[in-house]
Design an enzyme around this catalytic site. Structure first.
Site, PDB file in Angstrom:
ATOM      1  N   GLU A 113     -11.744   1.219   6.264  1.00 19.60           N
ATOM      2  CA  GLU A 113     -11.107   2.600   5.310  1.00 19.60           C
ATOM      3  C   GLU A 113     -11.544   1.981   3.732  1.00 19.60           C
ATOM      4  OE1 GLU A 113      -6.933   2.397   5.367  1.00 19.60           O
ATOM      5  OE2 GLU A 113      -6.799   4.115   3.692  1.00 19.60           O
TER       6      GLU A 113
ATOM      7  N   LYS B 295      -5.377  -6.296   1.111  1.00 20.63           N
ATOM      8  CA  LYS B 295      -6.257  -5.644  -0.066  1.00 20.63           C
ATOM      9  C   LYS B 295      -5.249  -4.929  -0.992  1.00 20.63           C
ATOM     10  CE  LYS B 295      -9.235  -2.945   2.968  1.00 20.63           C
ATOM     11  NZ  LYS B 295      -9.556  -1.821   3.738  1.00 20.63           N
TER      12      LYS B 295
ATOM     13  N   ARG C  65      -6.512 -11.302  14.076  1.00 21.60           N
ATOM     14  CA  ARG C  65      -7.214 -11.118  12.747  1.00 21.60           C
ATOM     15  C   ARG C  65      -7.365 -12.555  12.063  1.00 21.60           C
ATOM     16  NH1 ARG C  65      -5.708  -8.150   8.190  1.00 21.60           N
ATOM     17  NH2 ARG C  65      -5.510  -6.181   9.887  1.00 21.60           N
TER      18      ARG C  65
HETATM   19  P1  ATP Z   1      -5.483  -2.158   5.309  1.00 22.29           P
HETATM   20  O1  ATP Z   1      -4.233  -2.972   4.861  1.00 22.29           O
HETATM   21  O2  ATP Z   1      -5.978  -1.018   4.199  1.00 22.29           O
HETATM   22  O3  ATP Z   1      -5.358  -1.161   6.460  1.00 22.29           O
HETATM   23  P2  ATP Z   1      -7.393  -3.588   6.763  1.00 22.29           P
HETATM   24  O4  ATP Z   1      -7.671  -4.854   6.367  1.00 22.29           O
HETATM   25  O5  ATP Z   1      -6.807  -3.270   8.104  1.00 22.29           O
HETATM   26  O6  ATP Z   1      -6.683  -3.026   5.500  1.00 22.29           O
HETATM   27  P3  ATP Z   1      -9.594  -1.745   7.158  1.00 22.29           P
HETATM   28  O7  ATP Z   1     -10.602  -1.141   6.396  1.00 22.29           O
HETATM   29  O8  ATP Z   1      -8.947  -0.765   7.904  1.00 22.29           O
HETATM   30  O9  ATP Z   1      -8.677  -2.961   6.549  1.00 22.29           O
HETATM   31  O10 ATP Z   1     -10.441  -2.559   8.359  1.00 22.29           O
HETATM   32  C1  ATP Z   1     -11.556  -2.591   8.949  1.00 22.29           C
HETATM   33  C2  ATP Z   1     -11.838  -3.207  10.154  1.00 22.29           C
HETATM   34  O11 ATP Z   1     -11.816  -4.752   9.687  1.00 22.29           O
HETATM   35  C3  ATP Z   1     -10.704  -2.910  11.054  1.00 22.29           C
HETATM   36  O12 ATP Z   1     -11.148  -2.890  12.479  1.00 22.29           O
HETATM   37  C4  ATP Z   1      -9.856  -4.148  10.895  1.00 22.29           C
HETATM   38  O13 ATP Z   1      -9.063  -4.338  12.179  1.00 22.29           O
HETATM   39  C5  ATP Z   1     -10.663  -5.230  10.677  1.00 22.29           C
HETATM   40  N1  ATP Z   1     -10.096  -6.434   9.853  1.00 22.29           N
HETATM   41  C6  ATP Z   1      -9.318  -6.127   8.762  1.00 22.29           C
HETATM   42  N2  ATP Z   1      -8.875  -7.444   8.183  1.00 22.29           N
HETATM   43  C7  ATP Z   1      -9.286  -8.536   9.236  1.00 22.29           C
HETATM   44  C8  ATP Z   1      -9.035  -9.695   9.213  1.00 22.29           C
HETATM   45  N3  ATP Z   1      -8.606 -10.366   8.566  1.00 22.29           N
HETATM   46  N4  ATP Z   1      -9.698 -10.314  10.590  1.00 22.29           N
HETATM   47  C9  ATP Z   1     -10.468  -9.624  11.370  1.00 22.29           C
HETATM   48  N5  ATP Z   1     -10.516  -8.410  11.236  1.00 22.29           N
HETATM   49  C10 ATP Z   1     -10.122  -7.542  10.225  1.00 22.29           C
HETATM   50 MG    MG Z   2      -6.628  -0.844   8.523  1.00 23.07          MG
END
Ligand code: ATP
Ligand code: MG
Length: 580
Positions: A63, A297, A287
Site C-alpha cells: 500500500e 508504519k 510476518r
Molecule cells: P499496513 O499497516 O499499512 O497494512 P503493512 O505492513 O501490511 O502495513 P503493506 O504495504 O500492506 O503494509 O504490505 C505489503 C506486503 O508486505 C503485504 O503482503 C504484507 O503482508 C507484507 N508485509 C508487511 N509487513 C510485513 C512483515 N513484517 N513481514 C513480512 N511481510 C510483511
Molecule cells: Mg497491509
C-alpha cells in the site's frame, strides 16, 4: 578484542547448524522432504506437478502509504524468490484503494527499494487500474442478490455485527430490491451522498461464525482525491473485496500474505467463487518481527513527522532506505531473509541475526582501512624528524595479492585510547607501561612513558620502536597485541555516526501497559564523534561499506562534504549472536 577469527569460527558453526532452512518453522511441518523446501515451495512444486498451474505468478502488493521496511523486504524476497526459482514472474501491485493516506512519493520509493534489492517485476499494476472492473463486478453481485446498499453508519454496523457468541442483527436495509440497490449504488458512485452516509455490503450471513462473513463492507464513500484517478471516483473498494479480485484479474497463482490474513481467506475465496473468475489462492506465512525495533508504519511515520529521527532514511530506521544508508547490502538482506525462513507461526527474530548477515557479507568483500575513533597521541622516540614510511597493505586480507593501499607511517600517530591501559588487568595484551605491541603493518613498539594533563588525563604516550621488527625487514618476531593507528600528519578528519539500536527494549511489543513506545527510544542510538582515518579511505570507490580495522563496518553517508566525510557505523565487528 574484536577480530576476524571470531567471525569466521562462528559463521562456520552457524552454517554447520543451518541444515534446516526453516529454523523458526513449526515443529510438525513435514521433515522427510530431502530438498528442504519451505512450505510455499512445497505447495508450488505440488501445483506444478499436478498441472494445477503451468507457470507461477506471484505479486508483491504494497500500500503506497509509507516506506518499505525490513518486514516488507522479507515478503519481497519470498514473492520474487519463489517465482524466480520456479521460472515464474512477479507483479508489483500497488494496493492503492485508500486515497486518504496514499501518495506518489511512496510509490517511487517502493520501486526504488525493490530494484535496489535486486528484483525486477514483470508488470507494474495498481488496484486503481481495476476500479471500473471492480465496480462492474459489484453491480453483478447486486444483481445476483449478493450485495446491498446499507444506510447505517459505520458505528451502527459495528454494533450490529454481534460477537463471536452472539449473531449479528441484520440491517433494516438488508432486503432492498435489486433495482433499488443498483440505483443507490450508482448514486453513490455519482457523488449523490456524503461520506459515511451509505456503504455497499456483501449479503452473506449475519450469524456466520467467521465475523468477516457478517455482511462485509465492499465499498465506502471517500471524496479525497486519489493520487492516480484524481476525482474520478468517490467510492473505493475495501481490501477484502479488492485484493482477491485484483489477484484474479492478473492471474496470480499464489497470493502470499502474512498470517493475520488467514481469517480473510474464506472471504477471498467467496468473492472469487461467486463471480466465477480466475481462482487465485491465498497462502499465509508469519510476518517478520525484529527485536529492538518497531515496524508499524504508523509508528515509523510518527518518528519521522515528530523528528525523533532525521527522516525515513535515517540509518537507525528499519526501513529499507534506512538500512541501506546504514551500509547494509542487498546481499546481506537476502541472506537474512533466507536464514529467517518461512514460518507458519509468529516469532520475533533477534536483530543480531541480521547483523551477523551483514558482517558475513562485508567481511568477504569490503575494503579495509585504519581509522581511530577515540584518539590519543603516540610519539616514537628516535624517529627521524620528517621521515615518512609508506607501508603497503592489502585492501582485504582474504586476497593478499589483490589490490593494495599505501599507508603513511610517521613518528607521531593516533591510537585508540582504549588500546592503552596504565594499570591493566591480566590478559590485557594491548599497550601498557613497559609493554610491547605491534603497530599494525608496522613496527613493534614499547611504552616508555606517558604524559598527563593537570586533571590526570593521558595526553601522550611515548614509545621506543624496534627497527628490526619492520615487516619484511628480517626475522618475524611476534608479540601478543596488534593495534591500529593513523599518522597524525596525514590523518583525515571524519564525522562518524555511531549508529546503534533505535530502542532499548528487546521486545517492543511487550512494553508495559500505559507506557509509550517512544519512552524506549535509545538516547545513544546515534552518537556523533570525530575520527581520524588513513588517507586512502578518501579514495575508496567501492560503493559498499568499508571495514575500519578492528572496529567495525562503516558506510559513507550522503551528508559528506569534500571537507568532512561522514560515515555511519553499519555494524560493529564483534559478533554477539548467540547460537541457541
Ligand atoms: P499496513 O499497516 O499499512 O497494512 P503493512 O505492513 O501490511 O502495513 P503493506 O504495504 O500492506 O503494509 O504490505 C505489503 C506486503 O508486505 C503485504 O503482503 C504484507 O503482508 C507484507 N508485509 C508487511 N509487513 C510485513 C512483515 N513484517 N513481514 C513480512 N511481510 C510483511
Ligand atoms: Mg497491509
Amino acid at each position: 578484542m574484536p577480530g576476524n577469527g571470531i567471525e569466521t569460527e562462528q559463521s562456520k558453526a552457524f552454517y554447520d547448524m543451518e541444515e534446516n532452512k526453516n529454523p523458526q518453522g513449526a515443529a510438525n511441518e513435514p521433515k522427510e522432504e530431502a530438498k528442504n523446501l519451505n512450505f510455499i515451495e512445497e505447495i508450488i512444486e505440488e501445483d506444478l506437478k499436478t498441472g494445477r498451474h503451468k507457470s507461477i505468478l506471484t505479486r508483491f502488493p504494497p500500500e503506497p502509504n509509507g516506506y518499505l521496511h525490513i518486514g516488507h523486504a522479507k515478503s519481497i524476497c519470498l514473492n520474487f524468490g519463489v517465482a524466480k526459482k520456479y521460472g515464474g514472474k512477479t507483479n508489483l501491485r500497488f494496493d492503492d484503494t485508500n486515497p486518504t493516506k496514499e501518495d506518489v512519493e511512496y510509490v517511487d520509493s517502493i520501486k526504488n527499494d525493490i530494484r535496489w534489492l535486486g528484483f525486477e517485476w514483470a508488470e507494474e499494476r495498481y488496484a486503481s487500474d481495476y476500479f471500473q472492473q471492480l465496480y462492474d463486478w459489484a453491480e453483478e453481485l447486486i444483481k445476483k442478490g449478493l450485495a446491498y446498499v446499507d444506510d447505517q453508519s459505520l458505528e451502527q454496523i459495528r454494533l450490529n455485527r454481534g460477537t463471536v457468541q452472539k449473531p449479528g442483527t441484520p440491517s433494516p436495509w438488508r432486503d432492498r430490491s435489486v433495482e433499488e440497490n443498483l440505483q443507490l449504488f450508482r448514486d453513490m458512485r455519482d457523488g449523490k451522498f456524503k461520506e459515511g452516509e451509505k456503504v455497499l455490503r456483501a449479503k452473506i450471513d449475519m450469524a456466520h461464525p467467521n465475523m468477516l462473513f457478517r455482511d462485509p463492507i465492499m465499498y465506502r464513500i471517500n471524496y479525497a482525491p486519489h493520487h492516480r484517478t484524481g476525482t474520478k471516483w468517490c467510492i473505493y473498494p475495501m481490501y477484502d473485496y479488492a485484493h482477491g479480485e485484483s489477484d484474479s484479474i492478473e492471474g496470480i497463482t499464489h497470493s502470499i500474505c502474512t498470517l493475520e490474513f488467514d481469517v480473510h481467506r474464506p472471504l477471498y475465496d467467496w468473492f472469487i467463487e461467486k463471480l466465477g473468475i480466475f481462482p487465485s489462492h491465498q497462502y499465509e506465512f508469519a510476518r517478520l518481527n525484529l527485536t529492538y525495533t518497531v515496524m508499524s508504519k504508523r509508528k515509523l511515520l510518527e518518528l519521522v513527522k515528530n523528528n525523533y529521527v532525521r527522516g525515513w532514511d535515517d540509518p537507525r530506521m528499519p526501513t529499507i532506505c534506512g538500512i541501506r544508508r546504514r551500509g547494509y547490502t542487498p546481499e546481506s538482506i537476502k541472506m537474512f531473509a533466507e536464514k529467517v525462513g518461512v514460518a507458519k507461526r509468529d516469532n520475533i527474530i533477534d536483530l543480531s541475526l541480521m547483523e551477523w548477515c551483514v558482517r558475513e557479507d562485508l567481511n568477504a568483500r569490503s575494503n579495509r582501512y585504519m581509522a581511530v575513533l577515540d584518539p590519543v597521541e603516540l610519539e616514537l622516540e628516535g624517529w627521524p624528524e620528517g621521515q615518512v614510511d609508506w607501508v603497503e597493505a592489502p585492501m582485504n586480507p582474504a586476497f593478499p595479492d589483490g589490490p593494495k593501499r599505501k599507508i603513511p607511517f610517521t613518528g607521531h600517530v593516533y591510537i585508540e585510547r582504549a588500546d592503552f591501559m596504565e594499570n591493566p588487568p591480566k590478559k590485557y595484551f594491548r599497550l601498557q607501561p613497559g609493554g610491547e605491541v605491534r603497530l599494525k603493518y608496522g613496527y613493534i613498539i614499547k611504552c616508555k612513558d606517558i604524559v598527563k594533563d593537570g586533571e590526570g588525563n593521558i595526553t601522550k604516550i611515548i614509545c621506543t620502536y624496534d627497527p628490526s621488527s619492520k615487516p619484511g625487514a628480517g626475522e618475524w618476531r611476534s608479540v601478543k597485541g596488534t593495534i591500529h593507528w593513523v599518522s597524525i600528519q596525514h590523518a583525515k578528519k571524519l564525522e562518524v555516526r555511531l549508529v546503534d539500536r533505535l530502542f532499548t527494549e528487546q521486545f517492543m511489543d511487550q512494553i508495559p501497559e500505559g507506557s509509550d513506545y517512544k519512552d524506549f527510544l535509545n538516547p545513544h542510538s546515534m552518537d556523533i564523534i570525530t575520527a581520524y582515518a588513513e588517507p586512502a579511505l578518501l579514495e575508496d570507490n567501492s560503493g559498499i561499506a568499508v571495514q575500519f580495522e578492528r572496529t567495525g563496518y562503516f558506510f559513507k553517508d550522503p551528508d559528506s562534504t569534500p571537507e568532512l566525510p561522514v560515515y555511519n557505523r553499519t555494524v560493529t565487528l564483534k559478533d554477539t549472536f548467540k547460537f541457541k
